[in-house]
Design a protein around this motif. Structure first.
Motif, PDB file in Angstrom:
ATOM      1  N   ALA A   3     -31.938 -16.424 -88.882  1.00 28.05           N
ATOM      2  CA  ALA A   3     -31.381 -15.140 -88.446  1.00 28.05           C
ATOM      3  C   ALA A   3     -30.677 -14.466 -89.609  1.00 28.05           C
ATOM      4  O   ALA A   3     -30.005 -15.119 -90.418  1.00 28.05           O
ATOM      5  N   LEU A   4     -30.853 -13.171 -89.698  1.00 28.93           N
ATOM      6  CA  LEU A   4     -30.231 -12.400 -90.776  1.00 28.93           C
ATOM      7  C   LEU A   4     -28.731 -12.296 -90.525  1.00 28.93           C
ATOM      8  O   LEU A   4     -28.292 -11.885 -89.446  1.00 28.93           O
ATOM      9  N   ALA A   5     -27.952 -12.687 -91.517  1.00 30.45           N
ATOM     10  CA  ALA A   5     -26.491 -12.607 -91.394  1.00 30.45           C
ATOM     11  C   ALA A   5     -26.044 -11.232 -91.877  1.00 30.45           C
ATOM     12  O   ALA A   5     -25.886 -10.991 -93.076  1.00 30.45           O
ATOM     13  N   LEU A   6     -25.873 -10.326 -90.942  1.00 28.79           N
ATOM     14  CA  LEU A   6     -25.462  -8.963 -91.292  1.00 28.79           C
ATOM     15  C   LEU A   6     -23.950  -8.919 -91.507  1.00 28.79           C
ATOM     16  O   LEU A   6     -23.193  -9.621 -90.826  1.00 28.79           O
ATOM     17  N   PRO A   7     -23.504  -8.086 -92.448  1.00 29.70           N
ATOM     18  CA  PRO A   7     -22.074  -8.071 -92.787  1.00 29.70           C
ATOM     19  C   PRO A   7     -21.212  -7.435 -91.706  1.00 29.70           C
ATOM     20  O   PRO A   7     -21.652  -6.536 -90.987  1.00 29.70           O
ATOM     21  N   LEU A   8     -19.995  -7.929 -91.603  1.00 30.25           N
ATOM     22  CA  LEU A   8     -18.982  -7.369 -90.704  1.00 30.25           C
ATOM     23  C   LEU A   8     -17.759  -6.970 -91.521  1.00 30.25           C
ATOM     24  O   LEU A   8     -17.503  -7.530 -92.586  1.00 30.25           O
ATOM     25  N   ALA A   9     -17.006  -6.027 -91.002  1.00 37.76           N
ATOM     26  CA  ALA A   9     -15.788  -5.597 -91.687  1.00 37.76           C
ATOM     27  C   ALA A   9     -14.752  -6.720 -91.653  1.00 37.76           C
ATOM     28  O   ALA A   9     -14.524  -7.346 -90.605  1.00 37.76           O
TER      29      ALA A   9
END
Length: 404
Positions: A3-9
């Motif tokens: 799964a793609l680890a998308l960035p979070l604030a």
């Protein structure tokens, strides 16, 4: 494929939560397994919204109050709130200083966003409502604890305020009547604070959501003292007083320079508060108040019963609450942490309550119990807690003996 680890604030990591909802989930899981749980964790009146308020909302729906309204609230409700604040706090308020919001929490959020930023400090009560510190951290400011102690009846000492205020302090948050301690600030307490901060570049957010929930002593607001209306934001609402927690209806009263900024925050986040709920709030505020009197009489009876019961349990100390519907007993003498005790009483006694440490470091050694429950259930809860405390003490003794 991973799964793609998308960035979070990163700032999301600064947001906390309310432990009451976590405990509720644990308690409900036990109920699904067949346990009977007495719920003393959730901070909401167990009464239903009075019928005349419900009827007003139904009529409003039929009358077409289902569309957008002004971002700051319906003028008729803002006028009624201004009149209410004038009568109860004895300060002249104009309707254009009132902003109506979906619940009272937005007033905390908007205030913190408007006056605090990276490098600033916000002084807040410890123990205190955990959302204060959560939102302060979220905007990059630093929460500074103002300790509340049982020996001082959980009121601040002005010398403690003087000690924690610095040239970076932008906001002081007060809460009276207080969650979780059930304490209330006296006019003397507030005058001392007003004399100290008057004229300093410091705002005050006065959380007065329990203002109608006092026992014999009238509510006092720091905004009522000379010169303090210009520095103070009053937070209040309908959730507690009228058993309208699910309606999400609150308001803030702001010094005029802040109002345009708060309204823009409202536009950018919620657009407006549901208009039919505002009509219900208008009816609540201007209609018969016997429902409030009846509810508070019941809370007073419950308060006396639970405090008497808790004081009778060895190792428990409890002050008589001055407002709201919380008891905050000290249980440090029992050994173990507040969280360990809260977990034990849920598991062994079937009583859901909260660890005092979930309200701040100064809450360690305490538990919070909401007495917004039927009197018979409260008496049963005390009985269960007494029996479980005896078992806990025996366990502690055995553990100490084995270690020795």
């Amino acid at each position: 494929m991973e799964a793609l680890a998308l960035p979070l604030a990163e700032r999301l990591s600064q947001l906390g939560t309310e432990s009451a909802f976590d405990v509720l989930v644990k308690a409900q899981a036990l109920e699904l397994a067949g346990r009977r749980i007495i719920h003393l964790e959730i901070g909401e009146p167990d009464f239903t919204t009075p019928p005349h308020i419900v009827e007003a909302a139904i009529r409003a729906l039929h009358d077409g109050f289902t569309h957008y309204g002004p971002p700051a609230g319906l003028p008729v409700l803002r006028e009624a709130i201004a009149d209410h604040i004038h009568r109860t706090r004895n300060i002249p308020i104009h309707a254009d200083q009132v902003v109506v919001t979906p619940g009272a929490k937005p007033i905390i959020f908007y205030t913190v966003l408007a006056v605090a930023q990276q490098g600033d400090e916000v002084v807040l009560p410890d123990p205190g409502f955990p959302i204060y510190a959560s939102l302060v951290r979220f905007v990059g400011a630093t929460p500074v604890a103002l300790p509340l102690r049982m020996r001082d009846r959980f009121a601040f000492r002005v010398e403690d305020v003087e000690r924690v205020v610095t040239d970076r302090t932008r906001l002081i948050i007060l809460n009276s009547p207080h969650n979780p301690c059930g304490s209330a600030l006296s006019p003397h307490d507030l005058k001392q604070l007003a004399d100290f901060i008057r004229g300093k570049p410091i705002w005050v957010l006065s959380d007065e959501i329990y203002s109608r929930m006092t026992y014999g002593t009238p509510h006092a607001s720091i905004a009522s003292f000379d010169g303090m209306a210009e520095q103070s934001i009053i937070l209040d609402g309908f959730s507690k007083t009228y058993a309208m927690t699910g309606w999400r209806l609150g308001y803030g009263v702001f010094p005029k320079p802040l109002v345009p900024h708060i309204v823009r925050l409202m536009i950018n986040s919620n657009s407006c508060t549901a208009t039919f709920t505002q009509i219900a709030g208008l009816t609540a505020l201007t209609g018969p108040q016997d429902c409030v009197v009846t509810m508070m009489a019941e809370f007073a009876e419950r308060r006396a019963a639970i405090v008497e019961g808790l004081r009778g349990i060895p190792g428990w100390e409890c002050l008589m609450p001055q407002g709201a519907f919380y008891a905050f007993p000290r249980v440090a003498g029992l050994g173990g942490t507040s969280q360990e005790l809260a977990d034990f009483f849920l598991r062994e006694a079937g009583v859901a309550l909260l660890s005092g440490a979930s309200f701040g470091a100064a809450g360690e050694g305490y538990l919070r119990l909401s007495y917004a429950n039927d009197l018979s259930h409260l008496r049963e809860a005390v009985h269960r807690l007494a029996e479980a405390t005896s078992r806990w003490t025996e366990q502690q003794t055995r553990t100490t003996s084995s270690l020795g």
